[in-house]
Design a protein around this motif. Sequence first.
Motif, PDB file in Angstrom:
ATOM      1  N   MET A   1      31.118 -62.889 -36.051  1.00  0.00           N
ATOM      2  CA  MET A   1      32.371 -62.832 -35.276  1.00  0.00           C
ATOM      3  C   MET A   1      31.032 -61.063 -35.232  1.00  0.00           C
ATOM      4  O   MET A   1      31.102 -60.194 -34.634  1.00  0.00           O
ATOM      5  CB  MET A   1      33.719 -61.900 -35.790  1.00  0.00           C
TER       6      MET A   1
ATOM      7  N   ARG B   1      39.162 -58.340 -34.835  1.00  0.00           N
ATOM      8  CA  ARG B   1      39.665 -60.007 -34.219  1.00  0.00           C
ATOM      9  C   ARG B   1      40.957 -59.787 -33.211  1.00  0.00           C
ATOM     10  O   ARG B   1      41.339 -61.308 -32.787  1.00  0.00           O
ATOM     11  CB  ARG B   1      41.155 -59.782 -36.021  1.00  0.00           C
TER      12      ARG B   1
ATOM     13  N   VAL C   1      40.176 -66.608 -41.657  1.00  0.00           N
ATOM     14  CA  VAL C   1      39.622 -67.050 -40.188  1.00  0.00           C
ATOM     15  C   VAL C   1      40.244 -66.054 -39.463  1.00  0.00           C
ATOM     16  O   VAL C   1      40.447 -66.415 -37.949  1.00  0.00           O
ATOM     17  CB  VAL C   1      39.642 -68.254 -39.717  1.00  0.00           C
ATOM     18  N   GLY C   2      41.888 -64.779 -39.483  1.00  0.00           N
ATOM     19  CA  GLY C   2      42.034 -64.233 -38.615  1.00  0.00           C
ATOM     20  C   GLY C   2      42.898 -64.657 -37.321  1.00  0.00           C
ATOM     21  O   GLY C   2      43.473 -64.341 -36.508  1.00  0.00           O
TER      22      GLY C   2
ATOM     23  N   GLY D   1      45.084 -61.035 -44.690  1.00  0.00           N
ATOM     24  CA  GLY D   1      45.609 -61.821 -43.268  1.00  0.00           C
ATOM     25  C   GLY D   1      45.750 -61.065 -42.328  1.00  0.00           C
ATOM     26  O   GLY D   1      45.528 -60.818 -41.005  1.00  0.00           O
TER      27      GLY D   1
ATOM     28  N   PHE E   1      43.456 -58.212 -41.409  1.00  0.00           N
ATOM     29  CA  PHE E   1      42.722 -58.952 -41.345  1.00  0.00           C
ATOM     30  C   PHE E   1      40.736 -58.440 -42.438  1.00  0.00           C
ATOM     31  O   PHE E   1      40.081 -57.901 -41.522  1.00  0.00           O
ATOM     32  CB  PHE E   1      41.709 -59.438 -40.382  1.00  0.00           C
TER      33      PHE E   1
END
Lengths: 380, 158
Positions: free
Chosen positions: A36, A43, A71-72, B62, B65
């Motif tokens: 990324m 994200r 992995v977002g 999460g 992030f």
Amino acid sequence: MNPQVAIIGTSQTKFEADKGYEDIPETVFKVVQQAMAEADIDRDDLDSIVTSSVDLWDGRTASNQMLTDVVGSIMKPESRVAGDGLGAVFQGMLAILAGASEITLVVSQCRGSLGVHNEISNWVFDPIYQQPLGLDYLSAGALQANHYMNQFGISQEDCARVVIKNRRDAQNNPYAQVVKEATVEEVMGSLMWAYPIKEMDAAPVSDGACAVVLASRHKAKALSKEPVWILGAGSCLDSHYLGDRDLTGGDALIRASNAAYGMAGISDPLKELDVAEVSAAFSYQELLWTELMGFCNRGEGARILKEGQTSLGGSLPVNPSGGMIVGNPVTVAGLTRLVEAVLQVRGKAGDRQVRGASRALSHGTTGCCGQGQYVMIVGN
Amino acid sequence: MKRNTEREELLRIPIQMKLQYRFPAGAHYERFFRELKKTGKIMGIKCPECERVLVPPRPVCGECFTRTGEWVEVGPKGTVVAHTSIYFPFIDGSTGKPRPIPYGAGLIQLDGAYSAINHILEEGDPDKLHIGMRVEAMLKEKREGNIGDILYFKTIEE
């Protein structure tokens, strides 16, 4: 037609026999962040995510459960391909072509160190008939190897030369797991596992992960100074039962590669491609796959290798990274090939760079003996 | 007309799936269990962005992030946010024996934590369980550094 999907970020881990010093989310978060960062996105820019992992390798069902955070994909569309990472790229590409996504992250991870290779690949086979007979990737591969070698008069030494080339080239690859050069005598003298496949003919057990960021034409042009375009792509699946297939006829790979060549406008791959990264878990497979993808006539894979045509400096270097023979996190293999192809086209492959590479082929396979085949051609 | 309900019995092949794995727990579970074993403390980890305390601890928040940061002690008291009573047998992985039924199972939000964790409730009678009830973690005396170190959560009066 202008290519519609580009790769704008890539990353890969070093392949290692056992990454037990960190958990899987940690490994995956690192490759995701790197890919990324290279794509210069955060994200919020991600429209969708495709992961590739296989439950039996990971020892749990829904093996993407441990990846969601890293992995977002919290509150985003995520899908998973239970197979090769290059297959996951096909899914990501389709989402973009369908207009459902502008930026898609594709991630693949596998740890061979968690379980026992032969036990797991035994479960790839039909549990009622084939599995109790002890079939696994190795013994099935040995059937294909013998079939191929008998058909074209290929010797074990011919296959050993694949190992020599790949181990030599892996010296230039900082991500390779096996970096020790070998001689034909050493390969021939290594432990016989399943005739004619010997220990050194086979890919090692590895842990690793890879990630790529895909973008639509519009986004790729806006975000990236050096987008690498998907010029052609083809995939094809053969029968599950080995006995129903022409083991070395390779129809699936012929169809997959022809589809990719057709899209990319390639008629003579040996001349028109600059480099190829091929998923071969055993030495014989590199010879067989290169023939089926039309780099040479049938039965001539060993000859073009011996002549140096597939070595670094030859007309079409095959696996300048060392390929799967020097690192093999099973389902990550195809995505690694794509990452290497992208690095080559960008001129960023370091000491393994093929000078002036502008068109590269990456190949992935899923199932045993090349049941499922993926071919993707990238260029700038 | 007589309905034919009988079918010819087809061959069934019994298959046992037996695979062995070694999971790397990673740095976060490692510290979580080490702390639990040594000091009996239940630890969470704070996200520097949203400041929520996640249990069990993990490398990444999460939702944000983002890498998690500071370790904080949570519990051992907490509040039941969901519960059930189980009437079917379950082979306890840590003992290899069936757990006596009925038993209570719940999601417990430990004091100071954002995440609720799954665990066993000492109380198994559905009439005596309710959302919002207060409970406290009961730990093994000789702890081994795994989730079995928390035996269950017992009902407390406050």
